[in-house]
Write a protein that holds these residues in place. Structure first.
Motif: not given
Ligand SMILES: Nc1ncnc2c1ncn2[C@@H]1O[C@H](COP(=O)(O)OP(=O)(O)OP(=O)(O)O)[C@@H](O)[C@H]1O
Ligand SMILES: [Mg+2]
Lengths: 240, 314
Positions: B13-19
């Protein structure tokens, strides 16, 4: 600074600590000026607490403590406190200060603060301090050591010197010989007695050794179950 | 099995804000400009490229036309005169056409003159740091007394001192300096006040913490002799806290000198003001000299502070 000793009146005194521990309930005693009292009692019987109340450090729940006729809860107690010398069971020295400075700290209520700040004490005060230390068996080499580096027995004697340096009218000593060997203990008690006789000071000294108390004291007070135990006082005033 | 299945997507889930950050924000950050640093000829005059920062400028040259009182036979020490011929384009007032003519100009060159200028500014910077620290101690000490539980002034005073310290610390130096430059003008006064005000909050807090962390038993013992507040402080508190006060003050001094190099950027005096001025004039060689000087001073300061700390703890 010398003067007559303080009288002590303890009237119907009840003490309680912050956590609710009740220590004394309705204790009462009268002590005449210049009397040397030994305070006996089992561990936990309230000797240290009584001394705290006599010194104005612990406010009574009920009853009264009068030192020299003045109540120890009044705003003016500082004047009385300035004439009380106190030694503590845990010594309470300033570990980072030197031995000599710790003794001179006992003069704090009697000299202006800038003398404490600059270390410019009157020569008479300095000789009084070093003289006391010498008589307590702490020699010049020790005077400039940090108090924190002393052994228990050495620290105890520095505490005694601090309590005596201003020639108090009342000495409150909490087990002043607890960390000392038997010979030094007798010497220290003798010194305390002599200082008291010279200035006419009253002494209350918590002790755990009844046999020493008998030779040292004019009067023995025993705490038991929250009050002074009646009838075991010995009016044997020593000739010295 | 079931728990694992539920965990798997959660872990990614943490990938979402990074992307999202990369997709939405990266173009707005114009990261392509990083490349300009290494371009040999920058396209716009206000973009220097890193090359123009080299070599560092250490000499000063002054057109002697601006030095009417200069006697060519008695030049200042270590300096020399240099004459150069350069084409200059000017507008002919009669024909109204631009003409190019050769013009000879003579310069007074001090080969290490700019190093001297930077050194003077650096001294001013250190002075700002020292004064800022002095101000912080003078203002912070009463705050510390008021704030400390061990000193035991009235509770309302303790609370207000606590709030004041927090408020002072919350004011960033750079911001205060900017406001003060607006209020009282350019120069080191604004810097000193800005550093002092901010650091007073720190001093108030550090000193009060030192008082409160001291062993209270000997303090109570001296208080029980009926001695006054001042005497109790001097006899029982000060010996215990002297080392902590010294190290807190040293920390503030270190911090203030570093900060003093920066606040000049908003015009509050010191080396930062010089740096900002040179960058604004596109004199990048001068800027390099300044940055090197700051680097050296801060490194020395670091060593010095570490040395003092070591000496103190032994
Ligand atoms: N600061 C304190 N807070 C709470 N309770 C305390 C405190 N000091 C002492 N007490 C309690 O009060 C009672 C009396 O303690 P006190 O220290 O006066 O006894 P004492 O006669 O001096 O004992 P000792 O001979 O071991 O020194 C004890 O039950 C002790 O647990
Ligand atoms: Mg006890």
């Amino acid at each position: 600074m010398s003067g007559t000793g303080f009288s002590i009146s303890v009237r119907d005194l009840s003490l309680r600590h912050g956590n609710g521990d009740v220590v004394l309930t309705g204790a009462a005693v009268e002590v005449a000026p210049g009397t040397i009292c030994a305070l006996l009692g089992a561990s936990g019987s309230g000797k240290s607490s009584l001394l705290a109340a006599l010194g104005g450090r612990l406010a009574p729940v009920a009853g009264q403590v009068l030192i020299g006729g003045r109540p120890m809860i009044s705003r003016s107690r500082r004047r009385v406190q300035a004439r009380i010398g106190t030694t503590y069971q845990d010594h309470r020295l300033v570990a980072q200060a030197t031995v000599l400075d710790n003794v001179l700290a006992g003069l704090a209520p009697h000299v202006p603060w800038w003398r404490c700040a600059t270390g410019r004490y009157a020569p008479a005060h300095l000789t009084r301090a070093t003289d006391l230390l010498e008589r307590l068996g702490l020699h010049a080499a020790l005077h400039h050591r940090r108090a924190g580096s002393l052994s228990g027995g050495q620290a105890q004697r520095v505490g005694i010197a601090r309590a005596l340096v201003a020639r108090p009218s009342l000495l409150l000593a909490d087990e002043p010989i607890a960390s000392l060997d038997p010979q030094t203990a007798r010497d220290v008690l003798a010194l305390i007695a002599r200082e008291a006789r010279e200035s006419g000071a009253t002494v209350v000294c918590a002790l755990h050794q009844p046999e020493l108390a008998a030779t040292f004291a004019d009067r023995i007070l025993t705490l038991h179950e929250g009050a002074f135990r009646a009838g075991v006082e010995q009016p044997q005033r020593s000739a010295a | 099995m079931k728990a694992e299945a539920r965990l798997m997507p959660k872990q990614g889930l943490w990938l979402v804000p990074v992307v999202a950050l990369i997709a939405l924000s990266a173009p707005r950050m114009e990261f392509g400009r990083v490349g300009l640093a290494f371009a040999s000829d920058a396209s716009a005059p206000d973009i220097a490229g890193l090359a123009r920062f080299w070599p560092p400028q250490i000499e000063t040259r002054t057109d002697i036309a601006n030095l009417p009182s200069l006697d060519p036979d008695r030049l200042p020490p270590f300096s020399r005169l240099e004459t150069s011929t350069a084409p200059i384009r000017e507008l002919d007032p009669d024909t109204l056409e631009t003409t190019t003519r050769m013009s000879q100009r003579t310069w007074l060159v001090s080969p290490l003159g700019y190093l001297g200028d930077v050194a003077l500014r650096m001294v001013e910077t250190i002075e700002i740091g020292l004064w800022g620290t002095l101000l912080a101690v003078v203002a912070g000490l009463p705050l510390a007394f008021a704030r400390s539980r061990a000193i035991g002034l009235p509770f309302a005073l303790q609370i207000s001192a606590r709030l004041s310290c927090a408020a002072l610390r919350a004011l960033p130096e750079l911001l205060v300096a900017l406001l003060l430059v607006g209020a009282i003008g350019f120069g080191p006064t604004a810097g000193v006040l800005a550093l002092g005000v901010h650091a007073a909050g720190f001093i108030g807090r550090f000193y009060a913490d030192a008082f409160d962390d001291a062993d209270q038993h000997p303090i109570e013992a001296i208080r029980a002799t009926g001695a006054g507040r001042m005497s109790v402080f001097i006899v029982a508190v000060l010996p215990q806290v002297r080392a902590s006060l010294a190290s807190a003050t040293l920390y503030i001094l270190d911090r203030n000198v570093r900060m003093a190099t920066v606040i000049g950027i908003v015009g509050a005096g010191g080396i930062g003001q010089e740096l900002k001025g040179r960058i604004d004039l596109y004199e990048f060689g001068h800027a390099t000299t300044i940055v090197i000087a700051i680097f050296i001073v801060v490194a020395i300061l670091d060593e010095f502070a570490a040395h003092l700390r070591k000496r103190q703890s032994s």
